[in-house]
Design an enzyme around this catalytic site. Structure first.
Site, mmCIF file in Angstrom:
data_model
loop_
_atom_site.group_PDB
_atom_site.id
_atom_site.type_symbol
_atom_site.label_atom_id
_atom_site.label_comp_id
_atom_site.label_asym_id
_atom_site.label_seq_id
_atom_site.Cartn_x
_atom_site.Cartn_y
_atom_site.Cartn_z
ATOM 1 N N GLU A 1 0.867 -69.281 -4.196
ATOM 2 C CA GLU A 1 1.840 -69.889 -3.269
ATOM 3 C C GLU A 1 2.737 -70.879 -4.003
ATOM 4 O O GLU A 1 3.933 -70.968 -3.725
ATOM 5 C CB GLU A 1 1.117 -70.583 -2.110
ATOM 6 C CG GLU A 1 0.370 -69.642 -1.178
ATOM 7 C CD GLU A 1 1.242 -68.531 -0.613
ATOM 8 O OE1 GLU A 1 2.407 -68.779 -0.259
ATOM 9 O OE2 GLU A 1 0.750 -67.388 -0.555
ATOM 10 N N TRP B 1 24.558 -59.654 14.804
ATOM 11 C CA TRP B 1 23.660 -60.623 15.422
ATOM 12 C C TRP B 1 24.118 -60.916 16.844
ATOM 13 O O TRP B 1 25.321 -60.897 17.123
ATOM 14 C CB TRP B 1 23.633 -61.926 14.619
ATOM 15 C CG TRP B 1 23.228 -61.751 13.183
ATOM 16 C CD1 TRP B 1 24.045 -61.844 12.089
ATOM 17 C CD2 TRP B 1 21.923 -61.439 12.680
ATOM 18 N NE1 TRP B 1 23.327 -61.622 10.936
ATOM 19 C CE2 TRP B 1 22.013 -61.368 11.271
ATOM 20 C CE3 TRP B 1 20.674 -61.211 13.271
ATOM 21 C CZ2 TRP B 1 20.926 -61.086 10.452
ATOM 22 C CZ3 TRP B 1 19.594 -60.926 12.446
ATOM 23 C CH2 TRP B 1 19.720 -60.867 11.063
ATOM 24 N N ASN C 1 2.474 -72.030 7.806
ATOM 25 C CA ASN C 1 3.236 -70.934 7.191
ATOM 26 C C ASN C 1 3.192 -69.630 7.991
ATOM 27 O O ASN C 1 4.207 -68.968 8.179
ATOM 28 C CB ASN C 1 2.731 -70.682 5.768
ATOM 29 C CG ASN C 1 3.505 -69.556 5.091
ATOM 30 O OD1 ASN C 1 4.716 -69.627 4.955
ATOM 31 N ND2 ASN C 1 2.803 -68.492 4.717
ATOM 32 N N TRP D 1 13.373 -67.850 5.354
ATOM 33 C CA TRP D 1 14.192 -67.248 6.423
ATOM 34 C C TRP D 1 14.723 -65.890 6.011
ATOM 35 O O TRP D 1 14.696 -64.933 6.795
ATOM 36 C CB TRP D 1 15.336 -68.196 6.838
ATOM 37 C CG TRP D 1 14.837 -69.130 7.874
ATOM 38 C CD1 TRP D 1 14.337 -70.375 7.682
ATOM 39 C CD2 TRP D 1 14.687 -68.848 9.276
ATOM 40 N NE1 TRP D 1 13.895 -70.905 8.869
ATOM 41 C CE2 TRP D 1 14.101 -69.993 9.862
ATOM 42 C CE3 TRP D 1 14.991 -67.765 10.093
ATOM 43 C CZ2 TRP D 1 13.811 -70.069 11.239
ATOM 44 C CZ3 TRP D 1 14.709 -67.834 11.447
ATOM 45 C CH2 TRP D 1 14.128 -68.973 12.006
#
Ligand SMILES: Cc1cc2nc3c(=O)[nH]c(=O)nc-3n(C[C@H](O)[C@H](O)[C@H](O)COP(=O)(O)OP(=O)(O)OC[C@H]3O[C@@H](n4cnc5c(N)ncnc54)[C@H](O)[C@@H]3O)c2cc1C
Length: 488
Positions: free
Chosen positions: A286, A318, A353, A394
């Site tokens: 990580e 979108w 997370n 993202w």
């Protein structure tokens, strides 16, 4: 010669190469400077709570440095350009001939430093720059063809090879500075300090959830490494367990370095980067994701400019639904795991997370809302807000990024909830209105249960939303886009 250290996102005294360098080359004392760039931070979309935390961390650094006989000037500046002007004035006033800082990688920050470097050259001020954010400096992990990696697994392999070669013990805290800066300089510093505090006082007040100090960061690291790290791989995905380190906030402020974290993890993992204990292998991995995203940001600066890593995904149509976006922001989507996640973010300034992935994927796939809106919202509310990791997370979730999740692999929030919060313990921690429901119903209450609990109906039906997202993405992406990802 007085040495000046310009602190930025490295608000610590240990393992700080810029500070270490200044203390080693000392002739007449060391002075630290850090800027409160409130306007610039707001422009960058940071929230008030994060700004408060930054200011608190600066005050913690000030007292830590005071114990080393190093004064820290906490100066206000509206923008990065103002920082340069103020610093240049100060350097001239104090007749400083040598400055050191640790490099920041975002575009505006780099632009600021290029300007400052140019001025230093003109003025013959020595400038020393160091990499402190990554264990292996960005740009140094490359494919055999000399290109930056775009996929995590080969990056990780190459990164480990290099890290094994260069990994050294973290730098200690420098010893107390024996040379005092001269009296006239102190007077100037005091005048400057009181002047600046008059114009923009720091109103620090502690955040009970996130006490900021180097000591706290190390306590958390040791606590994680000796109590929870061993089970990290097994339990890290269960938000109710709280098995992760929660060090991201401290890493983002620079109260602790990645190298310090890695050093302790290696110590607990028989010196191995991988192939040791699963818990520590996984945690080290990580930390390498964090490095991967920083390396990407430097290699592909368009990531700092709100651009998708995969240009073809700019064609995705979108949806522009403010009502749906607000429902997501406020935790009113009617999907308990998503809503509980959003409430955690709003209350704690941090989100687990697994939930970040579920929530981000819900916004970009189920609601088909542009990932940039979600990224900005996270950036405002997360206390670990960090351009590289936030953008990476993202774009991973939205399937627009380097090595993102394939667009057709859409998380079902209810299934995720059943898998990672089987008893709904996490859900009811943040949505207490669902506590009366049996565990199995907490993931997806029926209509009547929702009415009784005062919990909203779902904003969108899963199957319909999934198909809508598949259709929207199909036009721009192909199944061949599947790659390695961090959703195990
Ligand atoms: C949509 C989305 C947005 C995110 N935004 C941010 C952000 O703004 N800032 C941020 O630090 N992390 C971000 N992450 C990554 C990750 O969620 C957090 O780093 C992690 O949850 C922090 O908790 P922890 O410190 O307990 O992590 P641990 O599980 O203890 O991991 C240790 C450290 O490794 C790093 N790390 C762990 N997972 C990741 C990851 N997937 N990507 C990059 N680094 C990782 C972090 O520095 C973390 O502190 C985001 C992830 C997603 C999916």
């Amino acid at each position: 010669m007085t040495q000046l250290v310009w602190f930025r996102s490295d608000l610590r005294t240990r393992d700080n190469p810029a500070l270490w360098h200044a203390c080693k080359h000392i002739e007449e004392g060391v002075v630290g400077v850090v800027f409160v760039t409130r306007q610039q931070w707001l422009q960058h979309g940071l929230g008030e709570r994060k700004i408060q935390l930054l200011e608190n961390a600066m005050l913690a650094l000030k007292s830590e440095l005071a114990s080393l006989n190093i004064p820290l000037l906490i100066l206000p500046a509206n923008t990065f350009a103002d920082c340069n002007q103020t610093l240049q004035r100060l350097i001239i006033q104090l007749d400083i001939r040598s400055v050191s800082f640790n490099i920041e990688y975002e575009v505006n920050e780099r632009r600021r430093d290029i300007e400052f470097g140019r001025w230093c050259r003109e003025q013959q001020v020595e400038l020393y720059k160091f990499h402190d954010q990554c264990v292996v400096p960005p740009g140094e992990v490359r494919t055999k063809q000399g290109q930056p990696f775009k996929v995590f697994t080969p990056f990780k392999r190459a990164w480990i090879q290099q890290a094994e070669d260069i990994m050294a013990a973290p730098l200690p805290q420098p010893g107390p500075c024996e040379k005092n800066i001269q009296a006239p300089l102190i007077a100037l510093i005091n005048a400057q300090a009181s002047l600046s505090l008059n114009t923009d006082p720091i109103t620090a007040s502690a955040d009970p959830l996130w006490p900021v100090s180097e000591e706290e960061a190390h306590l958390r690291l040791n606590n994680f490494a000796y109590e929870r790290g061993i089970d990290y791989k097994k339990l890290r995905d269960f938000p109710a367990e709280d098995m992760t380190s929660r060090l991201s906030v401290y890493l983002s402020l620079g109260l602790i370095s990645a190298r310090q974290c890695l050093h302790v993890a290696l110590d607990r993992n028989n010196g191995l980067f991988s192939g040791g204990k699963p818990g520590f292998d996984c945690w080290i991995s990580e930390l390498i994701w964090r490095e991967f995203y920083r390396h990407l940001l430097v290699a592909f600066p368009q990531l700092c400019k709100h651009k998708a890593f995969k240009p073809e995904t700019e064609q995705v149509c979108w949806r522009d639904s403010e009502a749906d976006f607000q429902a997501w922001c406020e935790g009113r989507t009617g999907y308990p795991i998503v809503d509980a996640a959003q409430k955690q973010l709003l209350q704690e300034g941090w989100m687990h997370n697994r939930l970040r992935m579920i929530s981000a994927m819900f916004l970009t796939k189920h609601l088909l809302i542009d990932w940039r809106k979600g990224e900005a919202f996270f950036n405002k509310w997360l206390l670990d807000a960090d351009l590289a990791s936030n953008n990476g997370g993202w774009q991973w979730s939205a399937s627009t990024g380097a090595d993102g999740v394939p667009y057709f692999r859409i998380f079902n929030p209810t299934t995720q909830s059943q898998r990672f919060d089987a008893e709904g313990q996490f859900i009811v921690r943040y949505l207490p209105e669902l506590t009366p429901l049996p565990a199995a119903a907490r993931h997806q209450p029926d209509s009547l249960q929702r009415q009784r609990c005062g919990y909203p109906q779902a904003v969108v039906e899963h199957k319909f939303a999934r198909q809508r997202a598949l259709d929207a993405f199909k036009q721009t992406l192909t199944a061949a886009d599947a790659g390695d990802n961090n959703d195990e």
